[in-house]
Structure formats: C-alpha cells, structure tokens
Design an enzyme around this catalytic site. Structure first.
Site, short mmCIF file in Angstrom:
data_model
loop_
_atom_site.label_atom_id
_atom_site.label_comp_id
_atom_site.label_asym_id
_atom_site.label_seq_id
_atom_site.Cartn_x
_atom_site.Cartn_y
_atom_site.Cartn_z
N LEU A 151 0.87 -1.18 0.00
CA LEU A 151 0.00 0.00 0.00
C LEU A 151 0.91 1.22 0.00
O LEU A 151 1.96 1.22 0.64
CB LEU A 151 -0.88 0.04 1.26
CG LEU A 151 -2.04 -0.95 1.36
CD1 LEU A 151 -2.80 -0.73 2.67
CD2 LEU A 151 -3.00 -0.82 0.19
N ASP A 152 0.49 2.25 -0.71
CA ASP A 152 1.26 3.50 -0.72
C ASP A 152 1.44 4.03 0.70
O ASP A 152 0.62 3.76 1.58
CB ASP A 152 0.53 4.60 -1.49
CG ASP A 152 0.30 4.25 -2.93
OD1 ASP A 152 1.02 3.39 -3.45
OD2 ASP A 152 -0.63 4.84 -3.52
N TYR A 153 2.46 4.84 0.85
CA TYR A 153 2.75 5.50 2.13
C TYR A 153 1.50 6.20 2.67
O TYR A 153 1.16 6.09 3.83
CB TYR A 153 3.88 6.51 1.88
CG TYR A 153 4.43 7.20 3.10
CD1 TYR A 153 5.03 6.47 4.11
CD2 TYR A 153 4.38 8.59 3.21
CE1 TYR A 153 5.56 7.10 5.23
CE2 TYR A 153 4.91 9.23 4.32
CZ TYR A 153 5.50 8.48 5.33
OH TYR A 153 6.03 9.12 6.41
#
Ligand code: URA
Length: 241
Positions: A104-106
């Site tokens: 998952l993105d930051y």
C-alpha cells in the site's frame, strides 16, 4: 492438512527448492519412515510421516499470518533508509520471517496481510488467482455515470488497460466538492487506484483498502495486528479452489 507430494513437502521445509528436492529424491538422499524413497510421485501425510534428508529430520515451518490495519504515513517495507515508520514497527516481538503481502502506498491506509507463508503470499498477489481487493477513495469532484462506466470497463493507465472492475459512487452528488467511490479490483498494479481515478479526471484525496478476498478491515483498529486462524486461511484457500 491431508496428503502432500514429497518434493513439495521438502521444498516447503526450507532445506532446498522444490525442484532440487526432486533431485534429492532421485539420488536416494530422502527417507520416509526409515525407508529410502526414490519414487518422485509419492505423497506423504505431514502429520504422520517422518521425513529425513541426508540423515537429518525435516519439517514444515510453522506458518503465521496476520491481518494488519496499516495507518497512513507508514511504509509497507521492513526498513526505510529515510527512517520513516514501517509495518515492521507493528510486528509482534517474536516474529520471524514475517513480510507484508503486496504494497500500500505511504499515504494509503487499510488492510494488509502479513505472513511468513510464501504460498499464501503468492496466492494473494498473483493475478492468476484474482483475489479481490476493495478500496474506498475520497476524490475531488464527483465522477459522472460515464466516468464510472469507463472505470468499470477498463481504462488505460501506466502498464496497460485495467481489467473490468466493480465501481460505485457511494457518497456525493453533482456539484459537490468531493465524493466517495468504492472500487473492487483484482490486479495489484503500482498506484492502480490513484491512476485509474486520475485517468478520468479525479484526484484521490484519501485512499483506504477495506477488504482482501474474504478478509475485512472492519473490526480492526488503526495500527492493530490480528492473528489469522488456521480456519480463516483454509477458508481463503478453499475460495481459490
Ligand atoms: N492503489 C493505489 O493507487 N494505491 C494503493 O496504495 C493501493 C492501490
């Protein structure tokens, strides 16, 4: 657990790869219940049979899997050169070999599976299994019916056209500054949801993953890890067929 092929058992035990295990068997290096086995095709019952490779007993590593509610501003990696928080900061202290599955993105929060079971990790991510991932996005503006339809049929983003998806506007009406869209996809391309929505002109303001296959984010608190029971893992495997 039931029966499994001997070379697969040896591969999973970690002493060597599945392919090399076939050679070991052929070369007479493997004993099952005290007998040397050179027949590649045999199956064993991991709960009953005793397997030796080169005179040393081998066994399956114990698998541990967790559901994790990744907070925003946490890296989905085990370490970060820039010193940002990572998912590892949330692992139980005695964990060994645990890794987050997929990424998952930051800035994205939501559900991640964390496991030391390589086979489970592959099943959750490989496109062949098509495990559904559900996201809830808050976007700028309100996507039109036409845009929603485009997203459902597939849009061109980096890496090619996206596969058909379930896409629903769940909050927002014409003229609103922002709206909420639920998307169910079964690919896992980099920045896929953000890129899909921006391809129809809607910037993602926040993004949350709410489901992976049968596993729900609901019930977890931000930053919480919950151990998956054997039954739950079995349920997932069953749903994959
Ligand atoms: N799609 C994105 O764009 N970001 C994520 O973190 C997950 C899916």
């Amino acid at each position: 657990m039931g029966q499994m092929r001997l070379h697969r058992y040896i591969g999973q035990s970690g002493v060597t790869s599945r392919r090399k295990a076939e050679e070991y068997i052929r070369d007479g290096r493997v004993m099952v219940n005290g007998e040397t086995i050179v027949d590649m095709g045999i199956s064993i019952d991991p709960e009953v049979d005793v397997v030796f490779v080169d005179g040393t007993p081998v066994g399956l590593p114990s698998h541990q899997s967790y559901l994790f509610y990744k907070p925003k501003n946490v890296m989905t990696t085990l370490s970060d050169p820039q010193g940002r928080k990572t998912v590892k900061d949330y692992f139980p202290p005695s964990s060994t070999g645990l890794k987050p599955v997929g990424r998952l993105d930051y800035q994205t929060d939501g559900l991640i599976v964390v496991t030391n079971d390589g086979e489970l990790a592959a099943q959750l991510t490989h496109p062949k299994w098509g495990v559904e991932k559900e996201y809830e996005a808050v976007v700028r503006g309100v996507p039109s019916h036409k845009s929603l339809d485009k997203l459902r049929k597939g849009v061109w983003i980096e890496g090619g056209k996206t596969a058909p998806a379930i896409v629903e506007l769940v909050a927002g009406k014409e003229g609103d500054e922002q709206s909420r869209v639920v998307l169910v996809i079964h690919e896992g391309r980099k920045n896929q949801v953000r890129n899909m929505l921006s391809s129809v002109g809607h910037k993602v303001l926040s993004l949350r993953r709410t489901r992976i296959g049968p596993f729900l984010l609901k019930g977890l608190r931000v930053g919480e890890m919950r151990k998956l029971g054997q039954k739950e893992v079995a349920q997932l495997r069953k749903s994959l067929g």
